[in-house]
Design a protein around this motif. Structure first.
Motif, PDB file in Angstrom:
ATOM      1  N   THR A 213     -46.144  73.370 -52.146  1.00 32.45           N
ATOM      2  CA  THR A 213     -46.459  71.741 -52.319  1.00 32.45           C
ATOM      3  C   THR A 213     -47.838  71.572 -52.485  1.00 32.45           C
ATOM      4  N   LEU A 214     -48.862  72.427 -52.097  1.00 35.14           N
ATOM      5  CA  LEU A 214     -50.106  72.297 -52.302  1.00 35.14           C
ATOM      6  C   LEU A 214     -50.322  72.718 -53.949  1.00 35.14           C
TER       7      LEU A 214
ATOM      8  N   PRO B 220     -39.414  71.683 -59.929  1.00 36.88           N
ATOM      9  CA  PRO B 220     -39.748  72.699 -58.671  1.00 36.88           C
ATOM     10  C   PRO B 220     -39.535  71.940 -57.237  1.00 36.88           C
ATOM     11  N   ALA B 221     -40.001  70.808 -57.251  1.00 39.71           N
ATOM     12  CA  ALA B 221     -39.851  69.964 -55.921  1.00 39.71           C
ATOM     13  C   ALA B 221     -38.157  69.697 -55.507  1.00 39.71           C
ATOM     14  N   LEU B 222     -37.646  69.855 -56.487  1.00 40.50           N
ATOM     15  CA  LEU B 222     -36.217  69.632 -56.161  1.00 40.50           C
ATOM     16  C   LEU B 222     -35.547  71.136 -55.838  1.00 40.50           C
ATOM     17  N   LEU B 223     -36.152  71.935 -56.439  1.00 39.60           N
ATOM     18  CA  LEU B 223     -35.583  73.337 -56.077  1.00 39.60           C
ATOM     19  C   LEU B 223     -36.001  73.772 -54.847  1.00 39.60           C
ATOM     20  N   LEU B 224     -37.473  73.340 -54.276  1.00 39.78           N
ATOM     21  CA  LEU B 224     -37.824  73.632 -52.879  1.00 39.78           C
ATOM     22  C   LEU B 224     -37.008  72.799 -52.028  1.00 39.78           C
ATOM     23  N   SER B 225     -36.744  71.429 -52.383  1.00 41.26           N
ATOM     24  CA  SER B 225     -35.749  70.639 -51.375  1.00 41.26           C
ATOM     25  C   SER B 225     -34.603  71.134 -51.188  1.00 41.26           C
ATOM     26  N   ILE B 226     -33.827  71.800 -52.132  1.00 37.83           N
ATOM     27  CA  ILE B 226     -32.727  72.474 -52.076  1.00 37.83           C
ATOM     28  C   ILE B 226     -32.839  73.769 -51.126  1.00 37.83           C
TER      29      ILE B 226
ATOM     30  N   ASN C 221     -33.603  63.495 -54.881  1.00 35.33           N
ATOM     31  CA  ASN C 221     -34.588  64.439 -54.026  1.00 35.33           C
ATOM     32  C   ASN C 221     -34.909  63.793 -52.802  1.00 35.33           C
ATOM     33  N   LEU C 222     -35.589  62.446 -52.781  1.00 37.00           N
ATOM     34  CA  LEU C 222     -36.043  61.711 -51.516  1.00 37.00           C
ATOM     35  C   LEU C 222     -34.879  61.249 -50.763  1.00 37.00           C
ATOM     36  N   VAL C 223     -33.754  60.563 -51.318  1.00 36.87           N
ATOM     37  CA  VAL C 223     -32.995  59.900 -50.524  1.00 36.87           C
ATOM     38  C   VAL C 223     -31.860  60.875 -50.033  1.00 36.87           C
ATOM     39  N   VAL C 224     -31.342  61.732 -50.619  1.00 36.95           N
ATOM     40  CA  VAL C 224     -30.299  62.639 -50.291  1.00 36.95           C
ATOM     41  C   VAL C 224     -30.737  63.929 -49.556  1.00 36.95           C
ATOM     42  N   ILE C 225     -31.314  64.802 -50.470  1.00 41.36           N
ATOM     43  CA  ILE C 225     -31.670  66.106 -50.014  1.00 41.36           C
ATOM     44  C   ILE C 225     -32.777  66.242 -49.005  1.00 41.36           C
ATOM     45  N   THR C 226     -33.898  65.483 -49.374  1.00 37.63           N
ATOM     46  CA  THR C 226     -34.969  65.435 -48.434  1.00 37.63           C
ATOM     47  C   THR C 226     -34.712  64.646 -47.198  1.00 37.63           C
ATOM     48  N   LYS C 227     -34.030  63.563 -47.148  1.00 34.79           N
ATOM     49  CA  LYS C 227     -33.718  62.861 -45.976  1.00 34.79           C
ATOM     50  C   LYS C 227     -32.791  63.798 -44.993  1.00 34.79           C
ATOM     51  N   GLY C 228     -31.678  64.226 -45.619  1.00 35.82           N
ATOM     52  CA  GLY C 228     -30.799  64.980 -44.758  1.00 35.82           C
ATOM     53  C   GLY C 228     -31.124  66.222 -44.400  1.00 35.82           C
ATOM     54  N   ALA C 229     -31.970  66.982 -45.055  1.00 37.92           N
ATOM     55  CA  ALA C 229     -32.907  68.134 -44.640  1.00 37.92           C
ATOM     56  C   ALA C 229     -33.669  67.874 -43.492  1.00 37.92           C
ATOM     57  N   GLY C 230     -34.338  66.749 -43.511  1.00 40.63           N
ATOM     58  CA  GLY C 230     -35.387  66.389 -42.452  1.00 40.63           C
ATOM     59  C   GLY C 230     -34.406  66.036 -41.188  1.00 40.63           C
ATOM     60  N   ARG C 231     -33.439  65.355 -41.524  1.00 37.94           N
ATOM     61  CA  ARG C 231     -32.554  64.987 -40.069  1.00 37.94           C
ATOM     62  C   ARG C 231     -32.069  66.083 -39.465  1.00 37.94           C
ATOM     63  N   VAL C 232     -31.739  67.164 -40.207  1.00 33.70           N
ATOM     64  CA  VAL C 232     -31.066  68.479 -39.729  1.00 33.70           C
ATOM     65  C   VAL C 232     -32.122  69.182 -38.954  1.00 33.70           C
ATOM     66  N   SER C 233     -33.464  69.203 -39.550  1.00 31.27           N
ATOM     67  CA  SER C 233     -34.457  70.110 -39.132  1.00 31.27           C
ATOM     68  C   SER C 233     -34.847  69.447 -37.552  1.00 31.27           C
TER      69      SER C 233
ATOM     70  N   LYS D  88     -41.046  65.503 -48.270  1.00 27.81           N
ATOM     71  CA  LYS D  88     -40.691  64.013 -48.353  1.00 27.81           C
ATOM     72  C   LYS D  88     -42.053  63.257 -48.780  1.00 27.81           C
ATOM     73  N   GLY D  89     -43.118  63.917 -48.406  1.00 27.78           N
ATOM     74  CA  GLY D  89     -44.514  63.259 -48.879  1.00 27.78           C
ATOM     75  C   GLY D  89     -44.757  63.714 -50.287  1.00 27.78           C
ATOM     76  N   ASP D  90     -44.293  64.867 -50.761  1.00 29.67           N
ATOM     77  CA  ASP D  90     -44.478  65.406 -52.182  1.00 29.67           C
ATOM     78  C   ASP D  90     -43.717  64.423 -53.083  1.00 29.67           C
ATOM     79  N   ALA D  91     -42.645  64.006 -52.501  1.00 24.76           N
ATOM     80  CA  ALA D  91     -41.758  63.117 -53.488  1.00 24.76           C
ATOM     81  C   ALA D  91     -42.408  61.760 -53.443  1.00 24.76           C
TER      82      ALA D  91
END
Length: 701
Positions: free
Chosen positions: A78-79, A252-258, A133-145, A202-205
């Motif tokens: 991300t950096l 790349p951000a989408l790949l990392l989110s996946i 990325n932001l609404v689907v993948i990142t939000k779902g992954a964040g909730r699971v985490s 999420k912040g990166d998006a």
């Protein structure tokens, strides 16, 4: 190893250790120092390469902890992307008026190839990628985490306690326990870190959206004010570059989110993700309905037949191949077990942990053959069930096996590996027992009944009716062996009861009387003491059916009596009603044999003198006492009468130990064990005259 090689390895190690600090320093420089467009292109390609590598590693790990460095890798990736965004923003705003190639060929290629050079299309494509990325993948992954971290941390104390319990039970070595604790700690740290790392994505998006807006506004202002471009020219150049820059960073951000979503949603398995999906979708039962439904859709009017029908055919082909593979695997016979090594010796060959054993000669194997109904096994099961009810604990399994060292028709009964009974039976014949009142005798193979010692003869089945008419009791061979086993189990009940059985009795009692168990063990009585007292009761024929009353008596007595032997005597006095009812029903008087007053006094004096002796009664006196009791009890036992020998509480234990080996069927009670109001019938006096008339009297216990 030479000094040059050692020096080379040291330099290599130092170089590896310096890679990460150098990479972090380069990230900071990207944000601060201007870089040419060519280096920016290299940075974007490296960013895409790293993102692809992270995604592939996330897909191929067997369990999340196999990629425990993922949160830190996600931070650095991300950096890197943010640093490239800062550098590209600087290049776009400074050199964007020179044309679309001013910010490098990668941004130009994304601007022209992916969106066709139309910046309006690029804005919409970028918005869609951001929503995915932001609404689907990142939000779902964040909730699971978040949920995984919470559950893992909540379960941490229980897992640590389970490891300690396994260590204390000897199931784990200290080294294995240390590794398990490290795994549990690492798991907690990982899911806690993933909960925080999901916020990076999420912040990166969100940062990507802000950077896009800044690039567009800054480009329009600088293009029109500083470089004299019209609004349309500035929009065509700067908006296109901003969209290209945003897409280069967003892919790349989408790949990392996946990758992050794949890691946190994984379930631990020996296989990687590809293997899991392949194995779980590899059933023809799943693909056959798919093929049928697609075929039905394909033949409906108006459907694109050339697309749907080939898809149905493909699904049908997959189902057919999977079914064929499953049938082929089912047809392959399982591998034959390895042939036993004749030189190997197993522990089961040198140890026998069976509490009860029945060994049969080869001529008796038919009695336990299931093809012939296994008559002996059915009787053994019935005996165990009946005796378990009578004695109050589960009689252990009887291990039945053949023994070629025995005679063909011989059998042997063992208790704890000790031979306690053996005899011969004839499975094709019947045993006719002499009941003592025969009309006439029949010819046969003379024998002795192994259980009661009665005279008997083995006869062929054809003589069964004749033997019954003559007054014999006729039984088959399986019944003879089963009856003998029944007697052995009753006699050896104390040897079959151990601490495991005592613990099971306590566990069963805990459900109905938890406070009683809590006040009984481990204080004032240990499990060992409880088991010893139960064995002492069983040795004298006292069943444990009403274990609650026995446990209450133990709890009361244990507070005042430290001597285990006296503790048993006092428990017997507390449960006297239970002991007496094993001999006679409630409404019948208790037949008793008593001792003459002078003999009772002499016996009491002997016990007081040798209180600490195992056998306090003088041998001469004991011999005369055994003979006198035998002369009175023998005829009564022969008539099948039930009675008890009653003596003083002080002498009861010594007299019971004296008579036990010679007259095991004569129970010895103390006066205090007979309940208040229980009618007794004195049928004989040892050392005195038998009463001319039966004496009924009330005895106060």
């Amino acid at each position: 190893m030479s000094r040059a090689a050692m020096t080379r390895q040291a330099w290599i190690g130092a170089g590896k250790g310096a890679v990460l600090p150098f990479a972090i320093l380069m990230l900071v420089m990207l944000m601060v120092v201007p870089i040419p467009a060519t280096m920016l292109d290299v940075g974007f390609i490296v960013n895409i390469m790293i993102s692809l590598a992270v995604l592939m590693v996330a897909i191929n790990v067997a369990k999340p902890l196999d990629f425990s460095s993922f949160p830190t890798v996600l931070l650095f990736a991300t950096l890197l992307r943010l640093a490239l965004n800062v550098a590209s923003t600087r290049v776009v705003l400074v050199n964007g008026h020179e044309g679309t190639a001013a910010a490098g060929h990668v941004i130009e290629a994304f601007g022209h190839f992916l969106i066709g050079g139309d910046y309006a299309v690029g804005i919409f494509v970028f918005m869609i990628l951001m929503i995915i990325n932001l609404v689907v993948i990142t939000k779902g992954a964040g909730r699971v985490s978040e949920v995984s971290a919470r559950f893992t941390l909540d379960a941490l104390p229980g897992k640590q306690m389970a490891i300690d319990a396994d260590l204390n039970a000897g199931l784990l070595t200290p080294e294995e326990a240390k590794v398990r604790r490290q795994e549990v700690a690492t798991e907690a740290d990982f899911y806690g870190s993933m909960d925080g790392a999901s916020k990076f994505v999420k912040g990166d998006a969100v940062a990507g959206v802000l950077i896009l807006v800044i690039n567009i506004l800054g480009g329009l202002i600088l293009g029109t004010v500083s470089h004299g471009l019209s609004m349309s020219e500035a929009a065509e150049i700067y908006v296109l570059l901003a969209i290209g820059d945003a897409l280069v960073a967003q892919v790349p951000a989408l790949l990392l989110s996946i990758g992050a979503a794949a890691i946190v949603t994984r379930v631990s398995s020996p296989m990687d993700l590809n293997g899991q999906i392949t194995s779980q979708f590899g059933s023809h039962r799943a693909w056959t309905p798919v093929a049928v439904i697609l075929f039905i859709l394909g033949i409906l009017p108006g459907m694109p037949h050339l697309i749907v029908l080939p898809a149905a055919a493909l699904a049908g082909y997959v189902a057919w191949k999977l079914k064929k593979g499953a049938d082929a695997r089912a047809a392959v016979p399982p591998p034959a077990p390895p042939a036993p090594n004749p030189a190997a010796i197993g522990w089961d060959e040198v140890s026998d942990d069976a509490a009860l054993g029945l060994e049969l000669g080869y001529g008796l194997v038919g009695l336990v053959d299931e093809r012939k109904g296994a008559p002996l096994m059915a009787r053994i099961t019935g005996i165990r069930r009946q005796l378990s009810r009578e004695l109050g604990f589960v009689i252990p399994l009887v291990r039945v096996r053949d023994n070629m060292a025995l005679a063909p028709n011989a059998y042997r009964i063992t208790v704890g590996g000790v031979i306690v009974g053996e005899d011969e039976i004839y499975p094709d014949e019947l045993l006719a027992l002499d009941s003592g009142d025969l009309l006439n005798r029949i010819e046969g193979r003379a024998a002795k009944d192994p259980t009661f010692g009665l005279d008997a003869v083995w006869i062929p089945p054809a003589q069964r009716a004749e033997a019954i008419v003559a007054g014999y009791t006729v039984v088959d061979a399986a019944t003879v062996a089963a009856t003998h086993l029944n007697q052995i189990i009753q006699t050896a009940a104390a040897d079959l009861f151990g601490m495991d059985e005592a613990q099971k009795l306590l566990d069963a009692l805990k459900d109905s009387a938890p406070q009683l168990v809590a006040n009984l063990t481990p204080n004032p009585l240990s499990l060992t003491a409880i088991a010893a007292m139960c064995r002492a009761l069983l040795a004298e024929g006292v069943p444990l059916k009403d274990f609650r009353r026995i446990a209450e008596a133990m709890a009361d007595v244990a507070r005042d009596e430290p001597d285990p032997a006296q503790m048993v005597e006092k428990v017997r006095q507390r449960i006297g009603a239970l002991i007496v009812q094993t001999l006679v029903p409630v409404r019948m008087p208790l037949p008793v044999i008593t001792l003459d007053a002078s003999l009772e006094s002499l016996l009491t004096q002997a016990v007081r003198t040798g209180r600490d002796a195992t056998h306090p009664i003088e041998p001469g006196l004991g011999q005369k006492l055994v003979g006198a009791v035998s002369s009175i009890a023998g005829p009564l036992l022969g008539e099948g009468r039930r009675f008890a020998l009653v003596t003083s509480p002080l002498a009861r234990r010594a007299l019971s130990r004296l008579l036990g080996p010679h007259l095991p069927d004569v129970p010895v009670f103390s006066f205090l064990e007979i309940p208040d109001g229980k009618a007794v019938e004195v049928i004989a006096i040892v050392g005195g005259e038998v009463p001319q008339t039966m004496i009924n009297q009330e005895v106060d216990a």
